[in-house]
Write a protein that holds these residues in place. Sequence first.
Motif, PDB file in Angstrom:
ATOM      1  N   ARG A  45       0.609  -1.178   0.204  1.00 25.04           N
ATOM      2  CA  ARG A  45      -0.016  -0.079  -0.434  1.00 25.04           C
ATOM      3  C   ARG A  45       0.746   0.775  -0.256  1.00 25.04           C
ATOM      4  NH1 ARG A  45      -5.774  -1.315   1.677  1.00 25.04           N
ATOM      5  NH2 ARG A  45      -5.572  -3.268   2.457  1.00 25.04           N
ATOM      6  N   GLY A 178      -7.429   2.215  -9.097  1.00 24.34           N
ATOM      7  CA  GLY A 178      -8.620   1.031  -8.139  1.00 24.34           C
ATOM      8  C   GLY A 178      -9.866   1.797  -7.681  1.00 24.34           C
ATOM      9  N   GLY A 180     -14.251   2.629  -7.502  1.00 19.88           N
ATOM     10  CA  GLY A 180     -15.088   2.285  -7.323  1.00 19.88           C
ATOM     11  C   GLY A 180     -16.657   3.072  -7.528  1.00 19.88           C
ATOM     12  N   GLY A 196      -8.983  -2.622 -10.455  1.00 18.25           N
ATOM     13  CA  GLY A 196      -9.353  -2.849  -9.126  1.00 18.25           C
ATOM     14  C   GLY A 196     -10.606  -2.985  -8.897  1.00 18.25           C
ATOM     15  N   LEU A 198     -13.227  -1.823  -6.143  1.00 19.84           N
ATOM     16  CA  LEU A 198     -13.476  -1.235  -4.404  1.00 19.84           C
ATOM     17  C   LEU A 198     -14.975  -0.859  -4.614  1.00 19.84           C
ATOM     18  CD1 LEU A 198     -10.352   1.114  -4.879  1.00 19.84           C
ATOM     19  CD2 LEU A 198     -10.021  -1.470  -3.461  1.00 19.84           C
ATOM     20  N   ILE A 207     -13.589   4.742   3.095  1.00 19.80           N
ATOM     21  CA  ILE A 207     -14.527   4.192   2.482  1.00 19.80           C
ATOM     22  C   ILE A 207     -15.911   3.660   2.555  1.00 19.80           C
ATOM     23  CG2 ILE A 207     -13.920   1.823   0.619  1.00 19.80           C
ATOM     24  CD1 ILE A 207     -12.145   3.486  -0.068  1.00 19.80           C
ATOM     25  N   ARG A 214     -21.576  -4.187  -1.603  1.00 21.80           N
ATOM     26  CA  ARG A 214     -20.962  -5.586  -1.674  1.00 21.80           C
ATOM     27  C   ARG A 214     -22.095  -6.427  -2.418  1.00 21.80           C
ATOM     28  NH1 ARG A 214     -19.136  -1.672   1.283  1.00 21.80           N
ATOM     29  NH2 ARG A 214     -17.228  -2.030   2.181  1.00 21.80           N
ATOM     30  N   MET A 242      -9.663  -8.335  -7.717  1.00 17.47           N
ATOM     31  CA  MET A 242     -10.284  -7.309  -5.954  1.00 17.47           C
ATOM     32  C   MET A 242      -9.940  -8.401  -5.070  1.00 17.47           C
ATOM     33  SD  MET A 242     -14.038  -8.412  -5.065  1.00 17.47           S
ATOM     34  CE  MET A 242     -14.983  -7.060  -6.089  1.00 17.47           C
ATOM     35  N   SER A 278     -17.340 -10.049  -3.311  1.00 20.03           N
ATOM     36  CA  SER A 278     -16.077  -9.756  -2.221  1.00 20.03           C
ATOM     37  C   SER A 278     -15.886 -10.418  -0.947  1.00 20.03           C
ATOM     38  CB  SER A 278     -16.111  -8.420  -2.272  1.00 20.03           C
ATOM     39  OG  SER A 278     -17.505  -8.434  -0.779  1.00 20.03           O
TER      40      SER A 278
END
Length: 331
Positions: A45, A178, A180, A196, A198, A207, A214, A242, A278
Amino acid sequence: MSAWKDRAARPFRFGVVAESARTAQEVTRLAVRAEELGYATLTLRDHHLTEPFGDQLAPMIALTAAALATRALRVGTLVLANDHRHPVMLAKEAATLDHVSGGRFELGIGAGWLREEYERAGMPFDPAGVRVGRLEESLRILRGLLRGEKTTFSGEHYSVRDLAVFPRPAQAPPLLVGAGAGRMLGIAGRHADIAGILPRALPDGTISEEISERMPDTIARKVDHVRRAAQEAGRDGVELSMLVSPTFGPDPRAAAARTAVLRGWGASSTDLVLDMPSQFVGPPEHIAEQMTARRERYGFTYYVVPDRAMERFAPVIDLLTSPSKPRDPRP
């Protein structure tokens, strides 16, 4: 369209995110063990606060140590915050790491989301639209430079003229984005080699923990958003990824109930957890079945697990990638 038509044929690969490594020795030991267990990548990270993931080594330097300690393991970032580095300087670091590793680097990058990190470092936490706009310009610059091209670009946030990067990368390092929310998913489709998927980032710099983020329909919409953007850009072959935290146990339902309670969704959400793309629960054989089914439904083929789950997850890798066993573990 072809990337999604043949998604069931794309082989699985698996990565580890090194969340507990605090020293160079721990990173290199983790990398060597990940390679022994059959993982494809070791990732780090990009945070300079202890919370929420624990203290982190500087990713590009630590990944260099991991690459030098291994022979085939790929190394990558999951993910860098674009605002922490100018894309030209990042391109030079990425090209050098790719050169040192012999073409084993994957560059994961996002727009940045952790408000507290920005504020404590004295960096402006601009509105999401500004941060995302910077990221898209950065990706265009990175793509050109990491292909070894002399690059000229003039945008709202960055300007580059007749610039090439040295050393020339051993490969054009794959770009992982990444994403979302809608605009980020579109950027991933247009520019990333790996998307990715998210939960969405929130304006307060966190987040989303919403259970709806999800659920199967939400994940399907996000995948379709990436797919449409890629098709409109005339691209294919975007790999879907993921980050997951599997919950092991002999009984999938009991494991799902534990997950539901630990995540604050309540035991009444057990059935929802069992269906979440996920969430992977139960013994290794059941998790392998879940992954095969979700590859067919959504197209996910690249899963990354936390290092604390690395050993227990290894039998799943063996089930899904061992040449001596069928690719599909279902009876």
